[in-house]
Write an enzyme that holds these catalytic residues in place. Structure first.
Site, PDB file in Angstrom:
ATOM      1  N   TYR A 201       0.878  -1.178   0.000  1.00 60.18           N
ATOM      2  CA  TYR A 201       0.000   0.000   0.000  1.00 60.18           C
ATOM      3  C   TYR A 201       0.913   1.225   0.000  1.00 60.18           C
ATOM      4  O   TYR A 201       1.694   1.397   0.944  1.00 60.18           O
ATOM      5  CB  TYR A 201      -0.870   0.043   1.256  1.00 60.18           C
ATOM      6  CG  TYR A 201      -1.945  -1.025   1.342  1.00 60.18           C
ATOM      7  CD1 TYR A 201      -1.656  -2.326   1.750  1.00 60.18           C
ATOM      8  CD2 TYR A 201      -3.271  -0.716   1.025  1.00 60.18           C
ATOM      9  CE1 TYR A 201      -2.651  -3.287   1.838  1.00 60.18           C
ATOM     10  CE2 TYR A 201      -4.280  -1.674   1.118  1.00 60.18           C
ATOM     11  CZ  TYR A 201      -3.964  -2.956   1.522  1.00 60.18           C
ATOM     12  OH  TYR A 201      -4.953  -3.899   1.611  1.00 60.18           O
ATOM     13  N   PRO A 293     -12.367   0.498  -0.504  1.00 59.39           N
ATOM     14  CA  PRO A 293     -11.650  -0.787  -0.495  1.00 59.39           C
ATOM     15  C   PRO A 293     -10.295  -0.778   0.208  1.00 59.39           C
ATOM     16  O   PRO A 293      -9.687  -1.837   0.370  1.00 59.39           O
ATOM     17  CB  PRO A 293     -11.473  -1.102  -1.991  1.00 59.39           C
ATOM     18  CG  PRO A 293     -11.631   0.198  -2.690  1.00 59.39           C
ATOM     19  CD  PRO A 293     -12.522   1.047  -1.856  1.00 59.39           C
ATOM     20  N   LYS A 297     -12.240  -4.630   3.500  1.00 58.60           N
ATOM     21  CA  LYS A 297     -13.220  -5.087   4.475  1.00 58.60           C
ATOM     22  C   LYS A 297     -14.600  -5.454   3.906  1.00 58.60           C
ATOM     23  O   LYS A 297     -15.386  -6.142   4.575  1.00 58.60           O
ATOM     24  CB  LYS A 297     -13.431  -3.995   5.552  1.00 58.60           C
ATOM     25  CG  LYS A 297     -12.262  -3.864   6.493  1.00 58.60           C
ATOM     26  CD  LYS A 297     -12.229  -5.002   7.499  1.00 58.60           C
ATOM     27  CE  LYS A 297     -10.883  -5.222   8.120  1.00 58.60           C
ATOM     28  NZ  LYS A 297     -10.143  -6.369   7.605  1.00 58.60           N
TER      29      LYS A 297
HETATM   30  P1  RFL Z   1     -22.715  -7.779  -4.334  1.00 59.73           P
HETATM   31  O1  RFL Z   1     -21.451  -8.506  -4.571  1.00 59.73           O
HETATM   32  O2  RFL Z   1     -22.850  -6.403  -4.891  1.00 59.73           O
HETATM   33  O3  RFL Z   1     -23.900  -8.706  -4.853  1.00 59.73           O
HETATM   34  C1  RFL Z   1     -25.219  -8.231  -4.988  1.00 59.73           C
HETATM   35  C2  RFL Z   1     -25.943  -9.066  -6.020  1.00 59.73           C
HETATM   36  O4  RFL Z   1     -27.306  -8.626  -6.097  1.00 59.73           O
HETATM   37  C3  RFL Z   1     -27.683  -8.498  -7.456  1.00 59.73           C
HETATM   38  N1  RFL Z   1     -28.764  -7.500  -7.563  1.00 59.73           N
HETATM   39  C4  RFL Z   1     -30.061  -7.820  -7.724  1.00 59.73           C
HETATM   40  N2  RFL Z   1     -30.680  -9.018  -7.804  1.00 59.73           N
HETATM   41  C5  RFL Z   1     -32.038  -9.016  -7.966  1.00 59.73           C
HETATM   42  N3  RFL Z   1     -32.772  -7.863  -8.065  1.00 59.73           N
HETATM   43  C6  RFL Z   1     -32.184  -6.648  -7.980  1.00 59.73           C
HETATM   44  N4  RFL Z   1     -32.913  -5.527  -8.072  1.00 59.73           N
HETATM   45  C7  RFL Z   1     -30.780  -6.594  -7.801  1.00 59.73           C
HETATM   46  N5  RFL Z   1     -29.885  -5.590  -7.676  1.00 59.73           N
HETATM   47  C8  RFL Z   1     -28.673  -6.153  -7.537  1.00 59.73           C
HETATM   48  C9  RFL Z   1     -26.405  -8.065  -8.166  1.00 59.73           C
HETATM   49  O5  RFL Z   1     -26.459  -8.349  -9.561  1.00 59.73           O
HETATM   50  C10 RFL Z   1     -25.367  -8.896  -7.421  1.00 59.73           C
HETATM   51  O6  RFL Z   1     -25.149 -10.148  -8.019  1.00 59.73           O
HETATM   52  O7  RFL Z   1     -23.009  -7.639  -2.741  1.00 59.73           O
HETATM   53  P2  RFL Z   1     -22.631  -8.626  -1.546  1.00 59.73           P
HETATM   54  O8  RFL Z   1     -23.028 -10.038  -1.849  1.00 59.73           O
HETATM   55  O9  RFL Z   1     -23.150  -7.976  -0.314  1.00 59.73           O
HETATM   56  O10 RFL Z   1     -21.025  -8.629  -1.493  1.00 59.73           O
HETATM   57  C11 RFL Z   1     -20.298  -7.479  -1.148  1.00 59.73           C
HETATM   58  C12 RFL Z   1     -18.938  -7.472  -1.862  1.00 59.73           C
HETATM   59  O11 RFL Z   1     -19.148  -7.682  -3.236  1.00 59.73           O
HETATM   60  C13 RFL Z   1     -18.172  -6.157  -1.649  1.00 59.73           C
HETATM   61  O12 RFL Z   1     -18.284  -5.721  -0.315  1.00 59.73           O
HETATM   62  C14 RFL Z   1     -16.659  -6.281  -1.974  1.00 59.73           C
HETATM   63  O13 RFL Z   1     -16.469  -6.523  -3.345  1.00 59.73           O
HETATM   64  C15 RFL Z   1     -15.900  -5.005  -1.593  1.00 59.73           C
HETATM   65  N6  RFL Z   1     -14.460  -5.031  -1.952  1.00 59.73           N
HETATM   66  C16 RFL Z   1     -13.538  -5.683  -1.156  1.00 59.73           C
HETATM   67  N7  RFL Z   1     -13.946  -6.360  -0.056  1.00 59.73           N
HETATM   68  C17 RFL Z   1     -13.040  -7.070   0.686  1.00 59.73           C
HETATM   69  O14 RFL Z   1     -13.446  -7.667   1.701  1.00 59.73           O
HETATM   70  N8  RFL Z   1     -11.709  -7.149   0.359  1.00 59.73           N
HETATM   71  C18 RFL Z   1     -11.217  -6.503  -0.723  1.00 59.73           C
HETATM   72  O15 RFL Z   1     -10.032  -6.641  -1.007  1.00 59.73           O
HETATM   73  C19 RFL Z   1     -12.138  -5.704  -1.509  1.00 59.73           C
HETATM   74  N9  RFL Z   1     -11.712  -5.059  -2.606  1.00 59.73           N
HETATM   75  C20 RFL Z   1     -14.007  -4.367  -3.089  1.00 59.73           C
HETATM   76  C21 RFL Z   1     -12.609  -4.412  -3.393  1.00 59.73           C
HETATM   77  C22 RFL Z   1     -14.879  -3.706  -3.947  1.00 59.73           C
HETATM   78  C23 RFL Z   1     -14.387  -3.072  -5.062  1.00 59.73           C
HETATM   79  N10 RFL Z   1     -15.324  -2.421  -5.895  1.00 59.73           N
HETATM   80  C24 RFL Z   1     -15.325  -2.477  -7.288  1.00 59.73           C
HETATM   81  C25 RFL Z   1     -16.520  -1.832  -5.302  1.00 59.73           C
HETATM   82  C26 RFL Z   1     -12.102  -3.772  -4.507  1.00 59.73           C
HETATM   83  C27 RFL Z   1     -12.975  -3.079  -5.329  1.00 59.73           C
HETATM   84  C28 RFL Z   1     -12.354  -2.367  -6.488  1.00 59.73           C
HETATM   85  C1  PHB Z   2      -7.524  -6.567  -4.327  1.00 56.17           C
HETATM   86  O1  PHB Z   2      -6.663  -7.449  -4.473  1.00 56.17           O
HETATM   87  O2  PHB Z   2      -8.421  -6.381  -5.164  1.00 56.17           O
HETATM   88  C2  PHB Z   2      -7.487  -5.708  -3.112  1.00 56.17           C
HETATM   89  C3  PHB Z   2      -6.562  -5.984  -2.117  1.00 56.17           C
HETATM   90  C4  PHB Z   2      -6.518  -5.174  -0.984  1.00 56.17           C
HETATM   91  C5  PHB Z   2      -7.378  -4.101  -0.880  1.00 56.17           C
HETATM   92  C6  PHB Z   2      -8.307  -3.849  -1.864  1.00 56.17           C
HETATM   93  C7  PHB Z   2      -8.364  -4.654  -2.999  1.00 56.17           C
HETATM   94  O3  PHB Z   2      -7.301  -3.303   0.229  1.00 56.17           O
END
Ligand code: RFL
Ligand code: PHB
Length: 390
Positions: A201, A293, A297
């Site tokens: 980081y 992110p 978490k």
């Molecule tokens: P999701 O994954 O958004 O899934 C929601 C699902 O609901 C569907 N949906 C619907 N279905 C029916 N009717 C509707 N009206 C609907 N509207 C939506 C969607 O199509 C989808 O399939 O939520 P969920 O399951 O709560 O999961 C949460 C995680 O996806 C999210 O918190 C993480 O991706 C966040 N995040 C990270 N979390 C970590 O713990 N470690 C990480 O390293 C990390 N890196 C990140 C991340 C999120 C990122 N972005 C793009 C936001 C890195 C990035 C760049």
């Molecule tokens: C990732 O690998 O996508 C990633 C890792 C650590 C973070 C956020 C995203 O804090």
């Protein structure tokens, strides 16, 4: 159709909840707006806490995770052209995180659900939630031009930040808290070995950068970019050049470049909706809260919400009591706010803010200096990063 728990969304929250409930014989139907392929194409999280890994193990969805996931006992903070390792293992009494892509977690859970013959309805259009303030909720959706109805005992809103569940709660019943950050993350995936064996980081005057990975031959990199930037403005060459400029020399020299096969920009925000329950509707994961992110978490909070809701529903169906589902929102929010605080703090310490200038940069560097010199401060960082107790 009738089921016990109607789950909206087949992201990690919905799928994990479905598997836990199936394990104790509780029926679920998942309604998902998109196709399976679309859900699996979203590149997101990469870092799993031990608690999340254990939960995936409990539902029998961790075989590939144990074989292919990379245990990381530390990560590095880079600033002022230097690198400082945070030894998670030593600072937390032997705890670590696992690097394994969210796409793979989702894939493994989908495979489990399909193998168990459980129902997921993909491309369910116009999902609508009804009567969840009473004893007989139901959900409607459209498929192939026909409107279908699913009667249920409870609805789990696992449909992410843009989903329909939170928006279905009557005005005034939820209090929301929000902070937008004045920048985004441009993320790139490339089939090249990572620059370092652990995550880096980086705080830099030009902006934040993160070196992450998906495997020993696939790298995930991010650079802070303006909020309104467009992916098309970033050629691969421009990305690699900017990334290397923000990293200490040793790491920059180890960056292997190659064609990117995914490139996207994500906005950064903190958001919480309280409470996480309204009648027989529960909000779970990103449907209830978003963190930037930087602290890794989001997915891990989704898993701890699921765990709390699962134990509440298990006790309810076992005829024991309603106490667990009544306690769901309070328990989940207590953990959520700590992760919101940690993610906000990491974000504030590591990014370039447009309005704080050189003063802000020096304050960040002083904080980072203190952090790496003080065992107490490093310990606080490490115990939040590996995940607070559930
Ligand atoms: P999701 O994954 O958004 O899934 C929601 C699902 O609901 C569907 N949906 C619907 N279905 C029916 N009717 C509707 N009206 C609907 N509207 C939506 C969607 O199509 C989808 O399939 O939520 P969920 O399951 O709560 O999961 C949460 C995680 O996806 C999210 O918190 C993480 O991706 C966040 N995040 C990270 N979390 C970590 O713990 N470690 C990480 O390293 C990390 N890196 C990140 C991340 C999120 C990122 N972005 C793009 C936001 C890195 C990035 C760049
Ligand atoms: C990732 O690998 O996508 C990633 C890792 C650590 C973070 C956020 C995203 O804090």
């Amino acid at each position: 159709m009738r089921t016990q728990v109607a789950i909206i969304g087949s992201g990690p929250s919905g799928l994990l909840l479905g598997q836990l409930l199936a394990g104790i014989g509780i029926e679920t139907i998942i309604l998902e707006r998109s196709s399976r392929e679309h859900v699996l194409a979203r590149v997101r999280a990469g870092v799993l806490e031990q608690g999340t890994v254990e939960l995936l193990g409990e539902v029998g969805a961790a075989a590939r995770l144990h074989a292919e996931g990379l245990p990381h006992a530390g990560f590095s903070l880079a600033f002022k052209d230097r690198l400082h390792r945070i030894d998670l293992d030593a600072l937390t009494g032997g705890r670590h995180v696992t690097v394994y892509g969210q796409t793979e977690v989702t894939h493994d859970l989908m495979d489990k659900r399909a193998a168990a013959g459980l129902t997921t309805i993909y491309e369910a259009a116009d999902v609508a939630l009804h009567d969840f303030d009473g004893a007989a909720p139901f959900v409607t959706y459209g498929k192939d031009g026909i409107t279908h109805r699913v009667d249920c005992d409870f609805i789990a809103g696992c449909d992410g930040y843009h989903g329909v569940s939170r928006k279905s709660v009557p005005d005034g019943a939820l209090k929301t808290f929000e902070r937008q950050y004045p920048f985004g993350w441009l993320g790139v995936l490339a089939e090249v070995p990572p620059a370092d064996h652990e995550l880096v980081y980086a705080n830099h005057e030009r902006g934040f950068a993160l070196c992450s990975m998906r495997s020993t031959h696939r790298s995930r990199y991010y650079v802070q970019c303006p909020q309104d930037d467009r992916v098309e403005a970033w050629s691969d060459d421009r990305f690699w050049d900017e990334l290397r400029r923000r990293l200490p020399e040793r790491i920059a020299a180890s960056v292997t470049t190659g064609p990117s096969f995914e490139k996207s920009i994500a906005p950064l925000r903190s958001f919480v909706a309280e409470p996480m329950r309204f009648g027989r509707l529960f909000l779970v994961g990103d449907a209830a809260h978003i963190v930037p992110p930087t602290g890794a978490k989001g997915l891990n909070l989704a898993a701890s919400d699921v765990r709390y809701l699962f134990t509440g529903l298990r006790d309810f169906y076992a005829g024991k009591s309603q106490a667990g589902i009544d306690a769901y929102s309070g328990k989940a929010l207590a953990r959520v706010w700590k992760a919101v605080r940690f993610s906000w703090w990491m974000t504030t310490m590591l990014h370039r803010f447009p309005d704080t200038g050189e003063f802000g940069q020096r304050i960040q560097e002083a904080e980072l200096d203190y952090l790496v010199q003080s065992r107490a401060a490093s310990t606080a960082l490490a115990e939040n990063y590996v995940g607070l107790p559930w």
